[in-house]
Design a protein around this motif. Sequence first.
Motif, PDB file in Angstrom:
ATOM      1  N   ARG A 251       0.809  -1.224   0.000  1.00  0.00           N
ATOM      2  CA  ARG A 251       0.000   0.000   0.000  1.00  0.00           C
ATOM      3  C   ARG A 251       0.841   1.273   0.000  1.00  0.00           C
ATOM      4  NH1 ARG A 251      -5.456  -0.635  -1.208  1.00  0.00           N
ATOM      5  NH2 ARG A 251      -6.214  -2.574  -0.252  1.00  0.00           N
ATOM      6  N   LEU A 252       2.133   1.150   0.266  1.00  0.00           N
ATOM      7  CA  LEU A 252       2.952   2.349   0.398  1.00  0.00           C
ATOM      8  C   LEU A 252       3.003   3.151  -0.901  1.00  0.00           C
ATOM      9  CD1 LEU A 252       4.709   4.056   2.214  1.00  0.00           C
ATOM     10  CD2 LEU A 252       6.685   2.645   1.568  1.00  0.00           C
ATOM     11  N   SER A 253       3.135   2.473  -2.043  1.00  0.00           N
ATOM     12  CA  SER A 253       3.186   3.188  -3.320  1.00  0.00           C
ATOM     13  C   SER A 253       1.868   3.915  -3.596  1.00  0.00           C
ATOM     14  CB  SER A 253       3.513   2.220  -4.459  1.00  0.00           C
ATOM     15  OG  SER A 253       2.536   1.184  -4.533  1.00  0.00           O
ATOM     16  N   GLU A 254       0.749   3.298  -3.219  1.00  0.00           N
ATOM     17  CA  GLU A 254      -0.552   3.947  -3.392  1.00  0.00           C
ATOM     18  C   GLU A 254      -0.662   5.174  -2.476  1.00  0.00           C
ATOM     19  OE1 GLU A 254      -5.351   2.959  -2.935  1.00  0.00           O
ATOM     20  OE2 GLU A 254      -3.841   1.416  -2.489  1.00  0.00           O
ATOM     21  N   PHE A 255      -0.155   5.044  -1.265  1.00  0.00           N
ATOM     22  CA  PHE A 255      -0.155   6.164  -0.324  1.00  0.00           C
ATOM     23  C   PHE A 255       0.666   7.328  -0.879  1.00  0.00           C
ATOM     24  CE2 PHE A 255       1.822   8.401   3.264  1.00  0.00           C
ATOM     25  CZ  PHE A 255       0.709   8.748   4.004  1.00  0.00           C
ATOM     26  N   VAL A 256       1.842   7.013  -1.445  1.00  0.00           N
ATOM     27  CA  VAL A 256       2.692   8.052  -2.034  1.00  0.00           C
ATOM     28  C   VAL A 256       1.973   8.740  -3.189  1.00  0.00           C
ATOM     29  CG1 VAL A 256       4.814   8.457  -3.337  1.00  0.00           C
ATOM     30  CG2 VAL A 256       4.857   6.986  -1.313  1.00  0.00           C
ATOM     31  N   ARG A 257       1.340   7.960  -4.023  1.00  0.00           N
ATOM     32  CA  ARG A 257       0.623   8.540  -5.170  1.00  0.00           C
ATOM     33  C   ARG A 257      -0.510   9.461  -4.696  1.00  0.00           C
ATOM     34  NH1 ARG A 257      -0.724   4.223  -7.205  1.00  0.00           N
ATOM     35  NH2 ARG A 257      -2.948   4.107  -6.666  1.00  0.00           N
ATOM     36  N   THR A 258      -1.223   9.040  -3.645  1.00  0.00           N
ATOM     37  CA  THR A 258      -2.310   9.861  -3.107  1.00  0.00           C
ATOM     38  C   THR A 258      -1.783  11.185  -2.576  1.00  0.00           C
ATOM     39  OG1 THR A 258      -3.588   7.895  -2.507  1.00  0.00           O
ATOM     40  CG2 THR A 258      -4.156   9.946  -1.395  1.00  0.00           C
ATOM     41  N   LYS A 259      -0.664  11.156  -1.891  1.00  0.00           N
ATOM     42  CA  LYS A 259      -0.073  12.382  -1.362  1.00  0.00           C
ATOM     43  C   LYS A 259       0.386  13.309  -2.489  1.00  0.00           C
ATOM     44  CE  LYS A 259      -0.449  12.040   3.099  1.00  0.00           C
ATOM     45  NZ  LYS A 259      -1.270  13.025   3.845  1.00  0.00           N
ATOM     46  N   LYS A 260       0.954  12.734  -3.543  1.00  0.00           N
ATOM     47  CA  LYS A 260       1.387  13.562  -4.677  1.00  0.00           C
ATOM     48  C   LYS A 260       0.191  14.223  -5.347  1.00  0.00           C
ATOM     49  CE  LYS A 260       5.678  11.142  -5.837  1.00  0.00           C
ATOM     50  NZ  LYS A 260       6.413  10.340  -6.855  1.00  0.00           N
ATOM     51  N   GLU A 261      -0.911  13.490  -5.442  1.00  0.00           N
ATOM     52  CA  GLU A 261      -2.117  14.069  -6.035  1.00  0.00           C
ATOM     53  C   GLU A 261      -2.666  15.217  -5.202  1.00  0.00           C
ATOM     54  OE1 GLU A 261      -4.641  10.701  -6.285  1.00  0.00           O
ATOM     55  OE2 GLU A 261      -3.722   9.892  -8.114  1.00  0.00           O
ATOM     56  N   ARG A 262      -2.317  15.236  -3.909  1.00  0.00           N
ATOM     57  CA  ARG A 262      -2.776  16.303  -3.020  1.00  0.00           C
ATOM     58  C   ARG A 262      -1.786  17.461  -2.952  1.00  0.00           C
ATOM     59  NH1 ARG A 262      -7.019  14.402   0.132  1.00  0.00           N
ATOM     60  NH2 ARG A 262      -6.649  15.963   1.757  1.00  0.00           N
ATOM     61  N   GLY A 263      -0.766  17.428  -3.812  1.00  0.00           N
ATOM     62  CA  GLY A 263       0.120  18.579  -3.948  1.00  0.00           C
ATOM     63  C   GLY A 263       1.429  18.518  -3.198  1.00  0.00           C
ATOM     64  N   PHE A 264       1.834  17.338  -2.721  1.00  0.00           N
ATOM     65  CA  PHE A 264       3.098  17.201  -2.011  1.00  0.00           C
ATOM     66  C   PHE A 264       4.179  16.612  -2.904  1.00  0.00           C
ATOM     67  CE2 PHE A 264      -0.250  16.910   1.212  1.00  0.00           C
ATOM     68  CZ  PHE A 264       0.180  17.858   2.129  1.00  0.00           C
ATOM     69  N   ASP A 265       5.410  16.997  -2.637  1.00  0.00           N
ATOM     70  CA  ASP A 265       6.569  16.394  -3.289  1.00  0.00           C
ATOM     71  C   ASP A 265       7.062  15.277  -2.373  1.00  0.00           C
ATOM     72  OD1 ASP A 265       8.805  15.750  -4.703  1.00  0.00           O
ATOM     73  OD2 ASP A 265       9.876  17.626  -4.311  1.00  0.00           O
ATOM     74  N   VAL A 266       6.672  14.038  -2.682  1.00  0.00           N
ATOM     75  CA  VAL A 266       6.879  12.911  -1.770  1.00  0.00           C
ATOM     76  C   VAL A 266       8.104  12.099  -2.184  1.00  0.00           C
ATOM     77  CG1 VAL A 266       5.804  10.919  -0.669  1.00  0.00           C
ATOM     78  CG2 VAL A 266       4.373  12.810  -1.494  1.00  0.00           C
ATOM     79  N   GLN A 267       8.922  11.750  -1.208  1.00  0.00           N
ATOM     80  CA  GLN A 267      10.062  10.860  -1.433  1.00  0.00           C
ATOM     81  C   GLN A 267      10.133   9.843  -0.301  1.00  0.00           C
ATOM     82  OE1 GLN A 267      13.818  12.493  -2.763  1.00  0.00           O
ATOM     83  NE2 GLN A 267      12.887  14.515  -2.987  1.00  0.00           N
ATOM     84  N   VAL A 268      10.407   8.590  -0.673  1.00  0.00           N
ATOM     85  CA  VAL A 268      10.614   7.528   0.306  1.00  0.00           C
ATOM     86  C   VAL A 268      12.114   7.353   0.487  1.00  0.00           C
ATOM     87  CG1 VAL A 268      10.253   5.103   0.869  1.00  0.00           C
ATOM     88  CG2 VAL A 268       8.450   6.396  -0.317  1.00  0.00           C
ATOM     89  N   ILE A 269      12.589   7.513   1.710  1.00  0.00           N
ATOM     90  CA  ILE A 269      14.022   7.461   2.019  1.00  0.00           C
ATOM     91  C   ILE A 269      14.283   6.264   2.934  1.00  0.00           C
ATOM     92  CG2 ILE A 269      15.982   8.731   2.948  1.00  0.00           C
ATOM     93  CD1 ILE A 269      14.712  10.054   0.513  1.00  0.00           C
ATOM     94  N   THR A 270      15.135   5.352   2.480  1.00  0.00           N
ATOM     95  CA  THR A 270      15.492   4.184   3.290  1.00  0.00           C
ATOM     96  C   THR A 270      16.889   4.370   3.882  1.00  0.00           C
ATOM     97  OG1 THR A 270      16.519   2.922   1.495  1.00  0.00           O
ATOM     98  CG2 THR A 270      14.114   2.770   1.729  1.00  0.00           C
ATOM     99  N   GLU A 271      17.331   3.366   4.643  1.00  0.00           N
ATOM    100  CA  GLU A 271      18.623   3.467   5.319  1.00  0.00           C
ATOM    101  C   GLU A 271      19.787   3.608   4.344  1.00  0.00           C
ATOM    102  OE1 GLU A 271      17.628  -1.021   5.652  1.00  0.00           O
ATOM    103  OE2 GLU A 271      16.618   0.879   5.215  1.00  0.00           O
ATOM    104  N   ASP A 272      19.587   3.262   3.063  1.00  0.00           N
ATOM    105  CA  ASP A 272      20.648   3.471   2.076  1.00  0.00           C
ATOM    106  C   ASP A 272      21.016   4.952   1.984  1.00  0.00           C
ATOM    107  OD1 ASP A 272      20.668   0.783   1.469  1.00  0.00           O
ATOM    108  OD2 ASP A 272      19.218   0.986  -0.168  1.00  0.00           O
TER     109      ASP A 272
END
Length: 426
Positions: A251-272
């Motif tokens: 569901r994380l990718s869907e959550f990111v897409r929903t946030k982008k549609e609401r006008g946010f610049d979304v990035q997922v940052i992992t320990e890398d």
Amino acid sequence: MIKKGAEISVPFLFVISSILSQIFFPTASSADEFRVSYPVSEVSVTRDAKGYARFSGTRIHYRSQGGTPALPYRAVRVLLPPDADLKTVSISAANEQFEDIPGYWEVRPALSPVCQDGERWPSGYADYKDRMLNTGYVPENLMAPASGGKIHQYQILEIPVALFQYHQSSCQLRRLTHITFIITYQADPENPSFPEIGYSDRMTTERIKAQVVNFSDVFHEYPNPANPRSSLEKPGYIIITTRSIASDSIRLSEFVRTKKERGFDVQVITEDAWGGGIGDPGAENIREWLKRNHADLRIHYLLLIGDPDPEKGDVPMKMLWPRSNAAAYPEHKECPSDYYYADLTGNWDMDGDGRYGEWRDDFGPGGVDRNHEIVVGRIPCYGSSADDLDSILKKIIAYQNASDISWRKNVLLPMNPSDEMTPGYH
């Protein structure tokens, strides 16, 4: 540049009264001065069902000592010049104006913070009439101790001000309608307050403008102030998590897409990227990554997804020690918190003893700062399965995309009175 003796003008009401001085920080030997004229609005008083004064208004809070009249305060925020040394700021008040409130008023006493004794909650104050013996208007000093801090590079002074005074023997109320703050400080032009994460984008500008009462008079003194109408960048929304969670969640990718549609610049940052680490090393790596990338990514929102355990977690909370010096707490002096990631300008171990967030030792100019740069949220995620996380993300997505939101205005607040003096809704 603000000149010595200049008055910053916010629309004015009629004048009554005297000069009252109070110093909150050490006074500098050679100081600049400016004034902020503040009209008080959006506060009123009516009577409750038992005839006591009931105060209402925007941004009011209560800070009276137990047994004294519970009168409302408002934290007035003032933008300081960029070269002001917070440690040298002093404040006095002048031109207080009041409006007498007709009639006789009973004001409830403030409660003192107390602990439950197993049977009931003690009231925390003595008999109302025995404690309220002052025959003049209270509080005598309208200003409570001020505090200073930063939002990015912008230095902000917060001044709690009593909005009413109460004459206890005659039961008279009067409302503050205007006050002028006289602010002095020692300027250090060789070392202005421009921290490494300092920047000014549209959201930051609008946030500062909404909070302070002297925006137009001081904001231009900071470098490269953004124009809130011409800057169109999206606010950064960062999700800090682990590789395992990012790959296992459906569901994380869907959550990111929903946030982008609401006008946010979304990035997922992992320990890398943020460096990883279990427990405290991980907490330090998260904060350092945020400080390094905050300006470039315009980070306004942070969502932490992972195990929050401050000792064993893979996306840990920071262990803080707010009660380290409290004799009343022989145990449980520590407290984990994510607020460590919200304030990026303060030194949370100002005394260098390894105990972060100690009340008094680590607070004050340069230390723990309650003026946050980032709004922080968290979804705890434990173990190897992302099922619980996906369930939570699904509900959030459904909530945000719902078309019928009328039900959100219906609230149920179950509560039980602490005792006959302390109803649960306080």
